[in-house]
Enzyme design. Structure first.
Site, PDB file in Angstrom:
ATOM      1  CG  ASP A 145       0.388  -1.260   6.424  1.00  0.00           C
ATOM      2  OD1 ASP A 145       1.018  -0.301   6.910  1.00  0.00           O
ATOM      3  OD2 ASP A 145      -0.742  -1.134   5.910  1.00  0.00           O
ATOM      4  CD  GLU A 181      -2.500   1.029   2.846  1.00  0.00           C
ATOM      5  OE1 GLU A 181      -1.845   0.599   3.827  1.00  0.00           O
ATOM      6  OE2 GLU A 181      -3.671   1.410   2.936  1.00  0.00           O
ATOM      7  CG  HIS A 192      -2.224   5.409   5.541  1.00  0.00           C
ATOM      8  ND1 HIS A 192      -1.749   4.128   5.343  1.00  0.00           N
ATOM      9  CD2 HIS A 192      -2.026   6.065   4.381  1.00  0.00           C
ATOM     10  CE1 HIS A 192      -1.300   4.022   4.107  1.00  0.00           C
ATOM     11  NE2 HIS A 192      -1.460   5.176   3.505  1.00  0.00           N
ATOM     12  CG  HIS A 200       2.599   3.391   3.960  1.00  0.00           C
ATOM     13  ND1 HIS A 200       2.177   2.243   3.330  1.00  0.00           N
ATOM     14  CD2 HIS A 200       2.098   3.314   5.228  1.00  0.00           C
ATOM     15  CE1 HIS A 200       1.485   1.502   4.198  1.00  0.00           C
ATOM     16  NE2 HIS A 200       1.421   2.134   5.340  1.00  0.00           N
ATOM     17  CD  GLU A 218      -7.456   0.123   5.333  1.00  0.00           C
ATOM     18  OE1 GLU A 218      -6.453  -0.349   5.939  1.00  0.00           O
ATOM     19  OE2 GLU A 218      -7.462   1.263   4.861  1.00  0.00           O
ATOM     20  CG  HIS A 231      -3.673  -3.110   5.633  1.00  0.00           C
ATOM     21  ND1 HIS A 231      -3.512  -1.820   5.169  1.00  0.00           N
ATOM     22  CD2 HIS A 231      -4.645  -3.665   4.867  1.00  0.00           C
ATOM     23  CE1 HIS A 231      -4.352  -1.612   4.156  1.00  0.00           C
ATOM     24  NE2 HIS A 231      -5.053  -2.718   3.958  1.00  0.00           N
ATOM     25  CD  GLU A 247       1.512   2.912   8.984  1.00  0.00           C
ATOM     26  OE1 GLU A 247       1.025   1.781   8.856  1.00  0.00           O
ATOM     27  OE2 GLU A 247       1.389   3.802   8.113  1.00  0.00           O
TER      28      GLU A 247
HETATM   29 ZN    ZN Z   1       0.433   1.502   7.036  1.00  0.00          ZN
HETATM   30 MN    MN Z   2      -2.307   0.052   5.820  1.00  0.00          MN
END
Ligand code: ZN
Ligand code: MN
Length: 256
Positions: free
Chosen positions: A45, A34, A177, A36, A122, A120, A182
């Site tokens: 992630d 994904e 996010h 970032h 979701e 992650h 992170e």
């Molecule tokens: Zn992430």
């Molecule tokens: Mn994520």
């Protein structure tokens, strides 16, 4: 790290030896591929959930299984949205199927205590569904029952650490996010893969109380991140990681 905990770096004979007690605990990291933002790689992630799983496993004599990188679709209010190039959104069936298969295969190997370490946002409900279906599969088999714990690692950051690291107010894990948590964890564990000079600074995204499909791309900040990672440091990463791992060690050892 002294003892190898990740089974994907072991030979099969060593793996079989390490689980032969029948009482092993296996941590399975679940991430994504994904975007970032401009300052971190697509694998954040998966990399963070794997690293946290490995460091936690080392403290409790557990093992780490194959990392899942087929994450569910990035959602606009928690990952910027799956319309953004760089994010790979897998269908729910895929995530559910992979998690279901992992529980079943680990059971076949004789590993009956499994912890999914989600990284992650979701993914969570699809991990849950995969586990539930796997336990239903196993209930009718001769292999015997498995016990499975599921968690998202950020839930173990204590309120004290949140207050200390977010003195101007905590935006919430959903808009983290690409943000301070992170980025700081990446600076601590993978500094060579963080490009702070490319970080785009902006206020935390203000997203509506609903989702739209197709997504309204204008709602996601240009950076692709939902809050700014500007004040991230490796030291903050260390504080966050310590809080997370202490909580995970407690939780896992209290149940397994
Ligand atoms: Zn992430
Ligand atoms: Mn994520």
């Amino acid at each position: 790290m002294t003892r190898e905990v990740n089974i994907t770096r072991m030979d099969a004979f060593t793996y079989r030896e390490s689980i032969k007690s029948g009482d092993s605990v296996m941590l399975v990291p679940v991430g994504s591929v994904e975007q970032h933002g401009a300052h971190m790689p697509l694998g954040v992630d998966t990399m963070l959930s794997t690293k946290i799983a490995e460091l936690t496993a080392a403290r409790i004599d557990a093992l780490v299984g194959p990392a899942v990188s087929v994450g569910y679709k990035s959602q606009q209010r928690s990952g910027g949205g799956n319309h953004i190039v760089g994010s790979f959104g897998f269908d729910a069936d895929t995530v559910v199927g992979v998690c279901r298969t992992l529980v079943r295969e680990l059971s076949r190997h004789g590993v009956k205590k499994v912890v999914f370490v989600n990284g992650h946002y979701e993914n969570y409900q699809f991990i849950y569904e995969g586990v539930d279906l796997a336990l239903r599969d196993l209930a009718g088999s001769s292999q015997g029952a498995s016990q499975v714990m599921m968690l998202s690692y950020w839930d173990f950051v204590t309120p004290q650490v949140i207050a200390r690291l977010y003195p101007d107010g905590f935006p919430g894990w959903d808009v983290e996010h690409g943000g301070v948590m992170e980025t700081s964890l990446m600076l601590e564990y993978f500094p060579e893969l963080v490009w702070m000079d490319r970080l785009i600074d902006h206020a935390a995204a203000e997203l509506p109380l609903y989702d739209l499909l197709p997504a309204d791309a204008s709602l996601t900040p240009e950076s692709g991140c939902l809050s700014s990672g500007k004040v991230s440091t490796a030291q903050k990463g260390q504080i966050l990681a310590e809080s997370i791992m202490a909580g995970m060690v407690d939780a896992i050892s209290s149940r397994f």
